[in-house]
Design a protein around this motif. Structure first.
Motif, mmCIF file in Angstrom:
data_model
loop_
_atom_site.group_PDB
_atom_site.id
_atom_site.type_symbol
_atom_site.label_atom_id
_atom_site.label_comp_id
_atom_site.label_asym_id
_atom_site.label_seq_id
_atom_site.Cartn_x
_atom_site.Cartn_y
_atom_site.Cartn_z
ATOM 1 N N ILE A 150 0.845 -1.199 0.000
ATOM 2 C CA ILE A 150 0.000 0.000 0.000
ATOM 3 C C ILE A 150 0.875 1.242 0.000
ATOM 4 O O ILE A 150 1.758 1.394 0.850
ATOM 5 C CB ILE A 150 -0.936 0.007 1.232
ATOM 6 N N ILE A 151 0.629 2.130 -0.963
ATOM 7 C CA ILE A 151 1.318 3.422 -1.030
ATOM 8 C C ILE A 151 0.257 4.500 -0.849
ATOM 9 O O ILE A 151 -0.647 4.633 -1.675
ATOM 10 C CB ILE A 151 2.046 3.605 -2.368
ATOM 11 N N SER A 152 0.349 5.240 0.238
ATOM 12 C CA SER A 152 -0.715 6.190 0.581
ATOM 13 C C SER A 152 -0.255 7.633 0.390
ATOM 14 O O SER A 152 0.939 7.929 0.431
ATOM 15 C CB SER A 152 -1.183 5.960 2.020
ATOM 16 N N PRO A 153 -1.206 8.570 0.197
ATOM 17 C CA PRO A 153 -0.887 9.976 -0.074
ATOM 18 C C PRO A 153 -0.880 10.811 1.199
ATOM 19 O O PRO A 153 -1.169 10.332 2.292
ATOM 20 C CB PRO A 153 -2.034 10.388 -0.986
ATOM 21 N N TRP A 154 -0.606 12.119 1.008
ATOM 22 C CA TRP A 154 -0.476 13.016 2.157
ATOM 23 C C TRP A 154 -1.736 13.822 2.467
ATOM 24 O O TRP A 154 -1.824 14.450 3.508
ATOM 25 C CB TRP A 154 0.686 13.995 1.948
ATOM 26 N N ASN A 155 -2.725 13.841 1.584
ATOM 27 C CA ASN A 155 -3.827 14.790 1.792
ATOM 28 C C ASN A 155 -4.876 14.296 2.787
ATOM 29 O O ASN A 155 -5.332 15.035 3.641
ATOM 30 C CB ASN A 155 -4.477 15.157 0.455
ATOM 31 N N THR A 231 -2.752 5.423 -4.001
ATOM 32 C CA THR A 231 -3.551 6.641 -4.133
ATOM 33 C C THR A 231 -2.587 7.805 -4.286
ATOM 34 O O THR A 231 -1.708 7.999 -3.441
ATOM 35 C CB THR A 231 -4.446 6.862 -2.908
ATOM 36 N N GLY A 232 -2.745 8.558 -5.382
ATOM 37 C CA GLY A 232 -1.838 9.668 -5.613
ATOM 38 C C GLY A 232 -1.998 10.231 -7.011
ATOM 39 O O GLY A 232 -3.059 10.100 -7.629
ATOM 40 N N SER A 233 -0.947 10.828 -7.523
ATOM 41 C CA SER A 233 -1.018 11.523 -8.804
ATOM 42 C C SER A 233 -1.087 10.548 -9.971
ATOM 43 O O SER A 233 -0.594 9.414 -9.894
ATOM 44 C CB SER A 233 0.193 12.438 -8.973
ATOM 45 N N THR A 234 -1.660 11.014 -11.059
ATOM 46 C CA THR A 234 -1.790 10.182 -12.254
ATOM 47 C C THR A 234 -0.439 9.809 -12.858
ATOM 48 O O THR A 234 -0.242 8.637 -13.215
ATOM 49 C CB THR A 234 -2.687 10.882 -13.285
ATOM 50 N N PRO A 235 0.533 10.723 -12.993
ATOM 51 C CA PRO A 235 1.829 10.309 -13.554
ATOM 52 C C PRO A 235 2.506 9.202 -12.753
ATOM 53 O O PRO A 235 3.027 8.243 -13.324
ATOM 54 C CB PRO A 235 2.653 11.606 -13.527
ATOM 55 N N VAL A 236 2.478 9.324 -11.422
ATOM 56 C CA VAL A 236 3.083 8.283 -10.588
ATOM 57 C C VAL A 236 2.278 6.988 -10.711
ATOM 58 O O VAL A 236 2.841 5.893 -10.804
ATOM 59 C CB VAL A 236 3.168 8.730 -9.116
ATOM 60 N N GLY A 237 0.954 7.115 -10.746
ATOM 61 C CA GLY A 237 0.096 5.942 -10.876
ATOM 62 C C GLY A 237 0.336 5.191 -12.174
ATOM 63 O O GLY A 237 0.320 3.953 -12.210
ATOM 64 N N LYS A 238 0.556 5.924 -13.258
ATOM 65 C CA LYS A 238 0.830 5.274 -14.538
ATOM 66 C C LYS A 238 2.137 4.496 -14.485
ATOM 67 O O LYS A 238 2.248 3.397 -15.039
ATOM 68 C CB LYS A 238 0.880 6.320 -15.658
ATOM 69 N N ASN A 239 3.147 5.053 -13.811
ATOM 70 C CA ASN A 239 4.415 4.341 -13.678
ATOM 71 C C ASN A 239 4.249 3.081 -12.832
ATOM 72 O O ASN A 239 4.802 2.019 -13.151
ATOM 73 C CB ASN A 239 5.472 5.250 -13.053
ATOM 74 N N ILE A 240 3.460 3.189 -11.757
ATOM 75 C CA ILE A 240 3.206 2.018 -10.918
ATOM 76 C C ILE A 240 2.472 0.947 -11.723
ATOM 77 O O ILE A 240 2.794 -0.248 -11.642
ATOM 78 C CB ILE A 240 2.407 2.424 -9.662
ATOM 79 N N GLY A 241 1.474 1.377 -12.514
ATOM 80 C CA GLY A 241 0.759 0.424 -13.350
ATOM 81 C C GLY A 241 1.679 -0.283 -14.327
ATOM 82 O O GLY A 241 1.548 -1.498 -14.569
ATOM 83 N N LYS A 242 2.632 0.460 -14.884
ATOM 84 C CA LYS A 242 3.595 -0.126 -15.817
ATOM 85 C C LYS A 242 4.491 -1.148 -15.123
ATOM 86 O O LYS A 242 4.673 -2.276 -15.617
ATOM 87 C CB LYS A 242 4.446 0.985 -16.435
ATOM 88 N N LEU A 243 5.035 -0.765 -13.972
ATOM 89 C CA LEU A 243 5.927 -1.671 -13.240
ATOM 90 C C LEU A 243 5.191 -2.921 -12.769
ATOM 91 O O LEU A 243 5.712 -4.034 -12.857
ATOM 92 C CB LEU A 243 6.536 -0.944 -12.042
#
Length: 488
Positions: A150-155, A231-243
């Motif tokens: 689980i990778i969680s955000p700050w907001n 949960t977080g930004s779309t650019p980071v999420g896309k990289n996670i999806g790729k990996l």
């Protein structure tokens, strides 16, 4: 009751420890005052290995734990949290810049998701299907995935960690959390202390605190977790999806939003303004569901803007420790600079600032821009701050085009007195969630939460997260001798 200590440490296999080989210090700072709360020795890849190994070992027994025992841990957790409510709220205020009212709301929705998850062990069931083969019994068993990263955000760190943690644990999984570096306590170590006090078995929940640049990709690519919940930004999420895709592992991705708030010409303007004030300025607009674009019919735009500005002016800003403050700081000054850059570019393109626009440190004034067009930076980009761009439209077709113009589809809202017509319009908006005669920031523990397009994959809450965090196994039993002719 003594307050928790040692919240700056890693939590692995039931032990609180400082990273032994860390080359990276993480300074945890109060967003409003800038004061240092603590310094954390960032986790290394070796500690990620250790945490995943502990979770994998614990999964062997936790998955076999009786359902009522898993439910009981979550029931105890709610009592522990209620006992420590003010301590938890204090941490949310000083670490994430939450106002008291936002922290109180976050606390309650966190309790709600835990209560919902406590029912999962007895709601998680398999199936018996009819078979087309004589004498065959066809069974489908539902099983835990195993280890979940689980990778969680700050907001909304407490809630947006807990909405994955509680269901995962309830369903027999074990977990490793990597919180955002800005909120390591409210996103992870505070949860670990709460679960520890509630009696959770060691190794079921583990925490590694480290910068994404140090351990982020390694955390995702690691062979142990079967699913990464991010949960977080779309650019980071896309990289996670790729990996994750390269490793053929599941992902649950709740990403960015560019949410519209549409006011039709027949709307109740007073109600629409009240909803817009909450949906735009709750937690300074630092919510993935926050209103990003206010799309107002030109016939009622002047009335809406006048009343909206008047109410926005009345919102008290300042130190979030003051319980009367509604607008607190952004998470850091970098976010302020980013938003002010978009404001400046948009005003050069023709937008008019009719309220605010200034900042002091991380405290950005409530800001309203009128005569914004959909291609301006303040409308094109996710704001994540207390800035409200007003876009005026002439026809419903134009409003729908604006609503669907971005590569996001998380939430939305629509105000109209014609409910059926409004519902038909709402169903044409490419979004995972939309609310008629309300605002965009809604999250209920039993309703599907998630987006379309660049806003993510999968659904949280209720039966929907149950499907995300378990797997199905088909098992058949041949009770009678089967005819394999002409082979036998």
């Amino acid at each position: 009751m003594k307050k928790y200590t040692g919240l700056h440490l890693q939590f692995i296999n039931g032990s609180w420890e400082e990273s032994k080989q860390s080359s990276s210090d993480i300074e945890n700072r109060n967003p409003y005052s800038g004061d240092k709360i603590d310094t954390i020795k960032g986790a290394t890849q070796a500690e990620v290995d250790k945490a995943y190994a502990a979770a994998a070992q614990a999964a062997k027994t936790w998955s076999q734990t009786l359902p009522q025992e898993r439910s009981e841990v979550l029931h105890k957790l709610t009592h522990v949290m209620q006992d420590r409510k003010e301590e938890i709220i204090e941490w949310l205020i000083k670490e994430s810049g939450s106002t008291y009212i936002k922290a109180s709301i976050e606390f309650q929705i966190c309790i709600n998701i835990i209560r919902e998850a406590s029912s999962f062990p007895l709601r998680s069931h398999g199936f018996i299907f009819n078979s087309g083969t004589p004498g065959k019994e066809s069974r489908v068993y539902r099983k835990p995935l195993g280890v979940i990263g689980i990778i969680s955000p700050w907001n909304f760190p407490l809630h947006l960690s807990m909405r994955s943690v509680a269901p995962a644990i309830a369903l027999g999984n074990t977990i490793v959390i990597k919180p955002a570096s800005q909120t390591p306590v409210t996103g992870a170590t505070l949860l670990a202390k709460l679960f520890e006090e509630a009696g959770l078995a060691k190794g079921v929940l583990n925490v590694v605190i480290g910068r994404g640049s140090d351990i982020g990709d390694y955390f995702v690519k690691h062979p142990t977790p079967k699913l990464i919940s991010f949960t977080g930004s779309t650019p980071v999420g896309k990289n996670i999806g790729k990996l994750a895709g390269e490793a053929l592992k599941r992902v649950s991705l709740e990403l960015g939003g560019n949410n519209v708030f549409i006011v039709m010409k027949d709307a109740d303007i007073e109600k629409a303004v009240d909803a817009a004030i909450f949906g735009k300025f709750m937690h300074q607009g630092q919510i993935c569901m926050s209103i990003n674009r206010l799309v107002i019919h030109e016939d009622v735009a002047d009335e809406f803007v006048s009343k909206f500005v008047k109410k926005a002016k009345a919102l008290k800003s300042g130190n979030p420790m003051d319980q009367e403050v509604i607008i607190g700081p952004l998470i850091n000054t970098d976010q302020v600079a980013r938003i002010q850059k978009d404001i400046e570019a948009s005003t050069k393109a023709g937008a008019k600032i009719i309220l605010g626009g200034n900042a002091k440190d991380a405290l950005l004034e409530v800001t309203i821009l009128d005569h914004v067009t959909d291609d301006m930076p303040i409308a094109e980009n996710e704001i994540f701050g207390p800035v409200a761009p007003i876009i005026r439209f002439k026809t419903e077709e134009e409003a729908l085009n604006i609503a669907n113009s971005k590569d996001f589809g998380l939430s939305g809202a629509l105000h109209t007195k014609d409910i059926e017509k409004g519902t038909a319009f709402a169903r044409s908006v490419e979004t995972g969630m939309i609310h008629i005669n309300d605002q965009t920031v809604n999250d209920e523990a039993n309703a599907p939460f998630g987006g379309e397009k660049g806003s993510g994959l999968g659904r949280f809450n209720g039966d929907f997260v149950l499907e995300e965090f378990t797997r199905l196994q088909w098992v058949t039993v041949q009770h009678e001798r089967r005819d394999y002719a002409p082979f036998a």
